[in-house]
Design a protein around this motif. Structure first.
Motif, short mmCIF file in Angstrom:
data_model
loop_
_atom_site.label_atom_id
_atom_site.label_comp_id
_atom_site.label_asym_id
_atom_site.label_seq_id
_atom_site.Cartn_x
_atom_site.Cartn_y
_atom_site.Cartn_z
N GLN A 130 -7.80 19.37 -56.74
CA GLN A 130 -8.10 19.77 -58.11
C GLN A 130 -9.49 19.30 -58.49
O GLN A 130 -10.06 18.43 -57.84
N GLU A 131 -10.00 19.87 -59.57
CA GLU A 131 -11.25 19.36 -60.12
C GLU A 131 -10.98 18.06 -60.87
O GLU A 131 -10.01 17.96 -61.62
N LEU A 132 -11.84 17.07 -60.65
CA LEU A 132 -11.82 15.86 -61.49
C LEU A 132 -13.01 15.95 -62.44
O LEU A 132 -14.16 16.00 -62.00
N ALA A 158 -17.70 22.18 -62.16
CA ALA A 158 -16.56 23.10 -62.27
C ALA A 158 -16.21 23.62 -60.89
O ALA A 158 -17.09 24.00 -60.12
N ALA A 159 -14.92 23.61 -60.56
CA ALA A 159 -14.51 23.99 -59.20
C ALA A 159 -13.11 24.56 -59.24
O ALA A 159 -12.26 24.11 -60.00
N GLU A 160 -12.87 25.57 -58.41
CA GLU A 160 -11.52 26.10 -58.23
C GLU A 160 -10.86 25.36 -57.08
O GLU A 160 -11.51 25.08 -56.06
N ARG A 242 -5.47 23.64 -63.23
CA ARG A 242 -4.71 24.06 -62.06
C ARG A 242 -4.98 23.11 -60.91
O ARG A 242 -6.00 22.42 -60.88
N GLN A 243 -4.03 23.09 -59.98
CA GLN A 243 -4.19 22.26 -58.79
C GLN A 243 -3.43 22.92 -57.65
O GLN A 243 -2.51 23.71 -57.87
N VAL A 244 -3.85 22.62 -56.42
CA VAL A 244 -3.13 23.10 -55.24
C VAL A 244 -2.38 21.92 -54.65
O VAL A 244 -2.97 20.87 -54.38
N VAL A 245 -1.06 22.09 -54.50
CA VAL A 245 -0.22 21.01 -53.99
C VAL A 245 0.44 21.44 -52.69
O VAL A 245 0.61 22.63 -52.43
#
Ligand SMILES: [Cu+2]
Length: 281
Positions: A130-132, A158-160, A242-245
């Motif tokens: 995720q973006e911090l 900013a990052a996806e 959003r985050q990728v888990v």
């Protein structure tokens, strides 16, 4: 702040998850999906009881980050991140978040549910990409409220987090799952709502329905309609985040639930209908 730490949703969540012995959230190698650019951040929980403690770097650069959580403690534990905007300390953010999750107080606009990794089995690992954003952070084990603070420095990058084939979109008050597959895979958890959300999921037992899950979440009466041992759970993220888990899923039907409240307080989201079914195939 999550299924096992929110007092309002606590009893229902505990009933659903009490027997969970292993988390479905576990590490797997990143490849594709832009995850190469994510900077790793190791967070470890260790110790026992009052000696429970986090080890986390004091300072981390802003941007796309792969949070690698190891639960070396003797009990299930997670790594929920809470961010405080400039002008507030991480400790102020921690106190405000705890008052929201446990006492139903409003969550001030300068406090953010900032992701991290959900409840993870003892000796288990979990990750979230995720973006911090810059700011003062607390990492919290929500069952014990043990915490540590760290700083995310620099300008916002900013990052996806990536675009895996599988996703779970959360909004008020539902989940829209897509492309969930059996086995271990990466899933985008995308909060397109305005309120904080997380997702916990567990397989629905044969012969049981989503209505049975709704009823059980409210009444906690009778036998659980879900397989608690096979649950997974994310951390809580703000609306728009959003985050990728990494999750491990079994083929079949899953119930997806959220137990946090709106920022202004109120009932847990499961009681507002945030109980959805997902096909894993
Ligand atoms: Cu929610």
């Amino acid at each position: 702040m999550n299924a096992t730490g929110t007092r309002k949703g606590r009893s229902a969540a505990v009933a659903l998850l009490a027997l969970a012995a292993a988390s479905g959230v576990s590490a797997c190698g990143g490849s594709g999906d832009g995850q190469e650019e994510a900077r790793p951040l190791a967070i470890e929980l260790s110790g026992d009881g009052s000696d429970l403690r986090f080890s986390v770097p004091k300072s981390v650069p802003a941007g796309l980050t792969r949070i690698e959580f190891k639960n070396a403690a003797k009990a299930e534990g997670g790594a929920q991140l809470v961010r405080a905007d400039a002008g507030h300390t991480p400790e102020e953010g921690l106190q405000a978040a705890a008052a929201w999750a446990e006492e139903g107080r409003p969550l001030p606009p300068w406090v953010h549910a900032a992701g991290g990794v959900g409840p993870t089995a003892p000796n288990g690992t979990g990750s979230a990409t995720q973006e911090l954003r810059p700011g003062g952070y607390s990492v919290i084990e929500t069952e014990s409220n043990k915490s540590a603070s760290f700083e995310v420095t620099g300008e916002r990058q900013a990052a996806e987090p990536g675009s895996p084939e599988a996703s779970i979109v959360a909004s008020e008050y539902k989940f829209e799952p897509n492309g969930l597959r059996p086995g271990r895979s990466r899933v985008l958890f995308d909060n397109q709502g305005a309120e904080p959300h997380f997702v916990t999921g567990a397989p629905i037992k044969a012969g049981k329905t989503l209505d049975d899950v709704r009823r059980f979440a409210e009444t906690e009466k009778g036998e659980s309609p879900v397989d608690e041992k096979a649950f997974f759970s994310t951390a809580v993220i703000d609306g728009g985040e959003r985050q990728v888990v990494d999750v491990e899923l079994k083929p079949g039907r899953y119930a997806l639930l959220c137990f946090v409240s709106d920022r202004k307080g109120g009932p847990p989201h499961a009681a507002k209908g945030m109980v959805s079914e997902a096909a894993v195939r």
